[in-house]
Design a protein around this motif. Structure first.
Motif, short mmCIF file in Angstrom:
data_model
loop_
_atom_site.label_atom_id
_atom_site.label_comp_id
_atom_site.label_asym_id
_atom_site.label_seq_id
_atom_site.Cartn_x
_atom_site.Cartn_y
_atom_site.Cartn_z
N TYR A 178 5.65 4.06 3.89
CA TYR A 178 5.33 4.47 2.52
C TYR A 178 5.85 5.90 2.35
O TYR A 178 5.47 6.80 3.08
CB TYR A 178 3.80 4.41 2.34
N SER A 229 -1.09 -6.07 -0.54
CA SER A 229 -1.98 -4.99 -0.97
C SER A 229 -2.35 -5.09 -2.44
O SER A 229 -1.61 -5.61 -3.26
CB SER A 229 -1.34 -3.63 -0.73
N THR A 231 -2.35 -2.62 -4.41
CA THR A 231 -1.51 -1.76 -5.25
C THR A 231 -0.26 -2.47 -5.78
O THR A 231 0.39 -1.98 -6.69
CB THR A 231 -1.10 -0.46 -4.53
N ALA A 238 -6.31 -0.44 -9.35
CA ALA A 238 -5.44 0.24 -8.38
C ALA A 238 -3.96 -0.06 -8.64
O ALA A 238 -3.10 0.80 -8.46
CB ALA A 238 -5.83 -0.15 -6.96
N VAL A 241 -2.24 2.22 -11.37
CA VAL A 241 -1.95 3.65 -11.17
C VAL A 241 -0.43 3.77 -11.10
O VAL A 241 0.21 3.09 -10.33
CB VAL A 241 -2.59 4.17 -9.86
N TYR A 277 7.48 1.10 -2.36
CA TYR A 277 6.45 0.52 -1.47
C TYR A 277 5.70 -0.61 -2.17
O TYR A 277 5.52 -1.69 -1.62
CB TYR A 277 5.46 1.61 -1.04
N LYS A 278 5.26 -0.35 -3.39
CA LYS A 278 4.49 -1.37 -4.12
C LYS A 278 5.34 -2.61 -4.37
O LYS A 278 4.87 -3.74 -4.24
CB LYS A 278 3.94 -0.78 -5.42
N TYR A 307 -5.46 -8.45 1.38
CA TYR A 307 -5.70 -7.03 1.13
C TYR A 307 -6.93 -6.68 1.94
O TYR A 307 -8.04 -7.15 1.64
CB TYR A 307 -5.92 -6.76 -0.37
N CYS A 310 -9.18 -0.55 1.32
CA CYS A 310 -8.42 0.71 1.37
C CYS A 310 -8.75 1.47 2.66
O CYS A 310 -9.83 2.03 2.80
CB CYS A 310 -8.73 1.57 0.14
N LEU A 316 -0.34 5.53 7.24
CA LEU A 316 0.46 5.14 6.08
C LEU A 316 0.71 6.32 5.15
O LEU A 316 1.73 6.40 4.48
CB LEU A 316 -0.24 4.01 5.31
N HIS A 320 2.45 11.79 2.63
CA HIS A 320 1.87 12.31 1.40
C HIS A 320 1.51 13.79 1.56
O HIS A 320 1.39 14.29 2.67
CB HIS A 320 0.63 11.50 1.00
N PHE A 324 -3.54 15.40 -0.89
CA PHE A 324 -3.83 13.98 -1.07
C PHE A 324 -4.54 13.43 0.16
O PHE A 324 -5.56 12.74 0.04
CB PHE A 324 -2.53 13.19 -1.32
N PHE A 328 -8.06 11.85 -0.57
CA PHE A 328 -7.99 10.40 -0.72
C PHE A 328 -9.17 9.67 -0.05
O PHE A 328 -9.82 8.83 -0.69
CB PHE A 328 -6.64 9.89 -0.23
N PHE A 331 -12.38 10.22 -2.02
CA PHE A 331 -12.20 9.56 -3.32
C PHE A 331 -12.46 8.06 -3.19
O PHE A 331 -13.19 7.46 -3.97
CB PHE A 331 -10.77 9.83 -3.82
N GLN A 332 -11.89 7.45 -2.15
CA GLN A 332 -12.07 6.01 -1.97
C GLN A 332 -13.49 5.66 -1.53
O GLN A 332 -14.04 4.65 -1.92
CB GLN A 332 -11.04 5.47 -0.95
N THR A 336 -14.20 5.16 -5.77
CA THR A 336 -13.83 3.73 -5.98
C THR A 336 -14.69 2.81 -5.13
O THR A 336 -14.82 1.63 -5.42
CB THR A 336 -12.36 3.45 -5.62
MG1 PMR Z 1 -5.68 4.11 -5.48
C1 PMR Z 1 -10.93 0.51 -7.41
C2 PMR Z 1 -10.04 1.43 -7.47
C3 PMR Z 1 -8.98 1.71 -6.50
C4 PMR Z 1 -8.66 1.13 -5.30
C5 PMR Z 1 -9.33 -0.01 -4.61
C6 PMR Z 1 -7.51 1.81 -4.80
C7 PMR Z 1 -6.83 1.49 -3.62
N1 PMR Z 1 -7.17 2.81 -5.68
C8 PMR Z 1 -8.06 2.79 -6.74
C9 PMR Z 1 -8.08 3.61 -7.85
C10 PMR Z 1 -7.27 4.73 -8.04
N2 PMR Z 1 -6.29 5.14 -7.21
C11 PMR Z 1 -7.34 5.65 -9.18
C12 PMR Z 1 -8.31 5.52 -10.30
C13 PMR Z 1 -6.36 6.59 -8.97
C14 PMR Z 1 -6.01 7.73 -9.87
C15 PMR Z 1 -6.72 8.92 -9.45
C16 PMR Z 1 -5.72 6.27 -7.72
C17 PMR Z 1 -4.69 7.01 -7.18
C18 PMR Z 1 -4.00 6.64 -6.03
C19 PMR Z 1 -2.87 7.29 -5.46
C20 PMR Z 1 -2.18 8.51 -5.90
N3 PMR Z 1 -4.31 5.53 -5.26
C21 PMR Z 1 -3.40 5.45 -4.27
C22 PMR Z 1 -2.52 6.52 -4.36
C23 PMR Z 1 -1.60 6.38 -3.29
O1 PMR Z 1 -0.67 7.12 -3.01
C24 PMR Z 1 -1.88 5.11 -2.57
C25 PMR Z 1 -0.77 4.17 -2.90
O2 PMR Z 1 -0.57 3.77 -3.99
O3 PMR Z 1 0.02 3.78 -1.93
C26 PMR Z 1 1.04 2.88 -2.33
C27 PMR Z 1 -3.16 4.60 -3.21
C28 PMR Z 1 -4.00 3.53 -2.92
N4 PMR Z 1 -5.08 3.19 -3.72
C29 PMR Z 1 -5.72 2.13 -3.16
C30 PMR Z 1 -5.01 1.75 -1.96
C31 PMR Z 1 -5.38 0.61 -1.06
C32 PMR Z 1 -3.97 2.62 -1.82
C33 PMR Z 1 -3.04 2.58 -0.62
C34 PMR Z 1 -1.95 1.67 -0.99
C35 PMR Z 1 -1.64 0.49 -0.16
O4 PMR Z 1 -1.85 0.52 1.01
O5 PMR Z 1 -1.11 -0.47 -0.68
#
Ligand code: PMR
Ligand code: LMG
Ligand code: NDP
Length: 402
Positions: A178, A229, A231, A238, A241, A277-278, A307, A310, A316, A320, A324, A328, A331-332, A336
């Motif tokens: 990633y 995943s 994402t 998720a 985003v 990545y996505k 999936y 998170c 991974l 970043h 972050f 992160f 936050f998770q 979330t």
């Molecule tokens: Mg996310 C229920 C809400 C949820 C979940 C389960 C994830 C999982 N994320 C959620 C919400 C949000 N994320 C929200 C509201 C935001 C804005 C603040 C947010 C932001 C965010 C970022 C910047 N999230 C991320 C990133 C990453 O860089 C990660 C990513 O996208 O990697 C591709 C990520 C992730 N969020 C997740 C999961 C599981 C990821 C890791 C991605 C993956 O492994 O596929």
């Protein structure tokens, strides 16, 4: 029943398993290890596992790295009385087992004593240290060199694996990169953009080549698992985003993602590491379904994606920004509530490898807040059969299978 109890290994039914059972339909509540108890009782059980040792030290891999692998081969034992087959250890290949989810899964499976894990890793020493650090014992794993960013290395890995003489029962395509902060694209040995090249194309070739090995296995519950995943699924918060996954009309993929005569992005757009990545995860989930459509009936292999939750602490996110990586996980965890530990995620993937209740093919598994598994719904794009067929056909050209 007393006799049966004395010849059978103890049943370890974990909390998650029980919960999974309450959710997923199961045929035989006493089933374990991919074999129903009734089947198991029909066969003779021997605690002995014959081991054949072959030293593959100093085998040269295609990309010039000297891979060392000591192969411990759990043999298939044919029991003497009535010539019936005896249950043997399952052999599972896990790519990217040197950290995070792959390592936690390898550990979870190895410590059951019922699995031999072949760790397909690009860094032999790191993998060896990782296996030791989680307390895996030597007879439960073999490390084999695999760099998914090189198709030659993928072919060499398959060759090495086949020479080991081990049957292949389960394949787990887990490794991924990633690159969210990359401003410019980087490339695999063959010149594909690195994220899609590694996460999708490397695994695509690997799983296609190993399918024949899996067909030959006599294991009762064969599975091919490709980690997906949330994402990549735009039917979730998720997945919304930005930047969002979108394969478009696949023009970049058709062009080879090389940034010369084609875009580095599948949809033909400008390079974006997070999107790549996505997109690669969408390809993983589409590939699983296309495998199911083409091969499930013929081979009986169960194809699945998942999936795992998170796992915000894994490697991974190594590319970043530090802020972050700091924010992160909390936050998770607290906002979330989607956070899972590496250990818990490893147990989840281990269920998809070996749990008798998760044998359904063509499924994308997820887990609810109580850690019970359920069949999840993929986004429209990630379940588009026509797109899956096109991704499959273009990918087989790119990796030299068509
Ligand atoms: Mg996310 C229920 C809400 C949820 C979940 C389960 C994830 C999982 N994320 C959620 C919400 C949000 N994320 C929200 C509201 C935001 C804005 C603040 C947010 C932001 C965010 C970022 C910047 N999230 C991320 C990133 C990453 O860089 C990660 C990513 O996208 O990697 C591709 C990520 C992730 N969020 C997740 C999961 C599981 C990821 C890791 C991605 C993956 O492994 O596929
Ligand atoms: C893309 O941006 C980049 O373009 C791409 O290059 C790549 O890096 C990709 O996925 C990686 O990200 C995505 C974009 C999404 O940016 C962000 O996600 C950045 C975070 C935005 C959050 C802003 C707040 C930052 C302030 C930090 C203060 C911390 C306080 C919180 C404490 C939490 C712990 C208790 O951007 C968007 O889509 C924004 C949408 C906004 C939705 C708002 C939802 C509210 C959720 C609550 C916010 C909590 C913030 C925690 C931040 C964790 C992630 C850094
Ligand atoms: P990690 O970075 O911890 O693990 C990724 C593994 O892939 C590492 O072992 C890494 O090797 C290996 N790898 C990377 N590139 C290559 C390559 N070219 N050849 C061989 N192996 C390679 O991340 P995670 O454990 O989080 O990721 C595992 C899987 O889980 C991925 O498929 C990811 O998409 C998925 N996933 C992760 C989530 C999360 O929240 N973390 C959520 C949903 C899915 P090395 O150790 O040498 O770097």
């Amino acid at each position: 029943m007393a006799l049966q109890a004395s010849i059978l290994p103890p049943l370890h039914i974990h909390k998650e398993r029980l919960q999974a059972k309450s959710n997923a339909s199961i045929k035989d509540a006493t089933a374990f290890f991919g074999v129903s108890l009734s089947d198991h009782l029909k066969s003779d059980f021997s605690p002995l596992v014959l081991k054949g040792k072959r030293d593959l030290n100093q085998r040269k891999t295609a990309n010039g790295v000297r891979a060392q692998a000591t192969i411990t081969t759990p043999a298939i034992i044919k029991a003497a009385p009535e010539g019936k087959k005896t249950l043997r250890k399952g052999n599972v290949i896990i790519t990217g087992a040197s950290s995070g989810l792959g390592l936690a899964t390898a550990k979870a499976l190895a410590e059951t004593g019922k699995w031999h894990v072949i760790m397909g890793c690009r860094d032999f020493l790191k993998a060896e240290r990782a296996a030791k650090s989680v307390g895996m014992s030597k007879e439960n794993y073999t490390i084999m060199h695999l760099d998914l960013a090189s198709l030659d290395s993928v072919r060499q890995f398959v060759d090495n694996f086949e020479r080991s003489g081990m049957p292949l029962d389960v394949l787990v395509c887990n490794a991924a990169v990633y690159l969210p902060t990359a401003k410019e694209p980087t490339f695999t040995a063959e010149g594909f953009e690195l994220s899609v090249g590694t996460n999708h194309l490397g695994h695509f070739l690997l799983s296609r080549l190993l399918l024949d090995d899996m067909k030959k296995s006599d294991y009762p519950s064969k599975r091919l698992i490709i980690v997906g995943s949330i994402t990549g699924n735009t039917n979730t918060l998720a997945g919304n985003v930005p930047p969002k996954a979108n394969l478009g009309d696949l023009r970049g993929l058709s062009g080879g993602l090389n940034g010369l005569n084609s875009s580095t992005m599948i949809d033909g757009g400008d390079f974006d590491g997070a999107k790549a990545y996505k997109d690669s995860k969408v390809c993983n989930m589409l590939t699983m379904q296309e495998f199911h459509r083409r091969y499930h009936e013929e081979t009986g292999i169960a194809f699945a994606s998942l999936y795992p939750g998170c796992i915000a602490t894994t490697g991974l996110f190594r590319e970043h920004i530090p802020l972050f990586r700091l924010l992160f996980p909390p936050f998770q965890k607290y906002i979330t509530k989607g956070f899972v530990s590496e250990e818990e995620a490893g147990k989840r993937l281990a269920q998809v490898v070996s749990n008798p209740s998760l044998t359904k093919s063509g499924v994308y598994w997820s887990w609810n807040k109580e850690s019970a598994s359920f069949e999840n719904k993929l986004s429209q794009e990630a379940s588009d059969a026509e797109k899956a067929r096109k991704v499959w056909e273009i990918s087989e050209k790119l990796v030299g299978l068509a």
